[in-house]
Design an enzyme around this catalytic site. Sequence first.
Site, PDB file in Angstrom:
ATOM      1  N   VAL A   1       0.859  -1.195   0.000  1.00  0.00           N
ATOM      2  CA  VAL A   1       0.000   0.000   0.000  1.00  0.00           C
ATOM      3  C   VAL A   1       0.888   1.236   0.000  1.00  0.00           C
ATOM      4  O   VAL A   1       1.800   1.363   0.818  1.00  0.00           O
ATOM      5  CB  VAL A   1      -0.942  -0.007   1.227  1.00  0.00           C
ATOM      6  CG1 VAL A   1      -1.750   1.284   1.274  1.00  0.00           C
ATOM      7  CG2 VAL A   1      -1.860  -1.216   1.182  1.00  0.00           C
ATOM      8  N   LYS A   2       0.596   2.125  -0.959  1.00  0.00           N
ATOM      9  CA  LYS A   2       1.419   3.334  -1.085  1.00  0.00           C
ATOM     10  C   LYS A   2       0.697   4.484  -0.400  1.00  0.00           C
ATOM     11  O   LYS A   2      -0.470   4.766  -0.703  1.00  0.00           O
ATOM     12  CB  LYS A   2       1.578   3.645  -2.571  1.00  0.00           C
ATOM     13  CG  LYS A   2       2.939   4.117  -2.990  1.00  0.00           C
ATOM     14  CD  LYS A   2       2.949   4.238  -4.524  1.00  0.00           C
ATOM     15  CE  LYS A   2       4.233   4.816  -5.019  1.00  0.00           C
ATOM     16  NZ  LYS A   2       4.159   5.133  -6.455  1.00  0.00           N
ATOM     17  N   VAL A   3       1.393   5.133   0.528  1.00  0.00           N
ATOM     18  CA  VAL A   3       0.803   6.291   1.219  1.00  0.00           C
ATOM     19  C   VAL A   3       1.756   7.477   1.069  1.00  0.00           C
ATOM     20  O   VAL A   3       2.978   7.287   0.990  1.00  0.00           O
ATOM     21  CB  VAL A   3       0.553   6.015   2.731  1.00  0.00           C
ATOM     22  CG1 VAL A   3      -0.402   4.847   2.934  1.00  0.00           C
ATOM     23  CG2 VAL A   3       1.853   5.769   3.481  1.00  0.00           C
TER      24      VAL A   3
END
Length: 218
Positions: free
Chosen positions: A82-84
């Site tokens: 997951v890219k944040v």
Amino acid sequence: MKFFLDTASINEITSLNKTGMVDGITTNPSLVAKTGQSFLDIIADICKIIDGPVSAEVAATDANNMIKEGHKLASISDNVAVKVPLTADGLIACKALSDAGTMVNVTLCFSAAQAILAAKAGATFVSPFIGRLDDLGQDGLGLISEIHTIFSNYPEINTQILVASARSPRHVVESAKIGADIVTIPPSTLRQLFNHPLTDTGLKAFMSDWEISGQTIL
Ligand code: E4P
């Protein structure tokens, strides 16, 4: 050094995966928009092709919704990272998702201070954007070197340096010299890595001499 491909194009991923050089994929909302296809479908399709980490970016900007979106993205496949974004909310989401066992890629990192925060939040990957720093006349590779030195001072840091916004073979080579863990590159840059004019002329000469010799191997 690992190579990730920075694209959401299924055709490019399928084609370049055959080279055996693709260890993972990074996408971002701009790359997904270019395809004109459903984000969730694209990520699911990429995960069917690639075994390594596949970065999928949240769209929310507040921590609670980033966490919810992150769980949904992570449920697509075990290899989703997951890219944040590297914001205060992004780092809260990073901590929560990492604690839940999800791989997290903290993106849009432009300083060593931000990279330290990403590591403290338990990021699996931190993505410093070197090309965008170079565009501003700053030293993208210098940032990679700085982060590498800092992380090396603390053996307990497990966060991997994922060089992002890399746009040339030189960026790849210099990142490898520094010791970055991963570089993510567009398909065109991966293709460039294979090429050298002396390889082409050398092969042509060898093939010509081989033909003159009249021999066969098989
Ligand atoms: C990486 O995760 C980013 O998607 C990407 O490397 C950004 O590259 P750009 O600055 O060339 O858009």
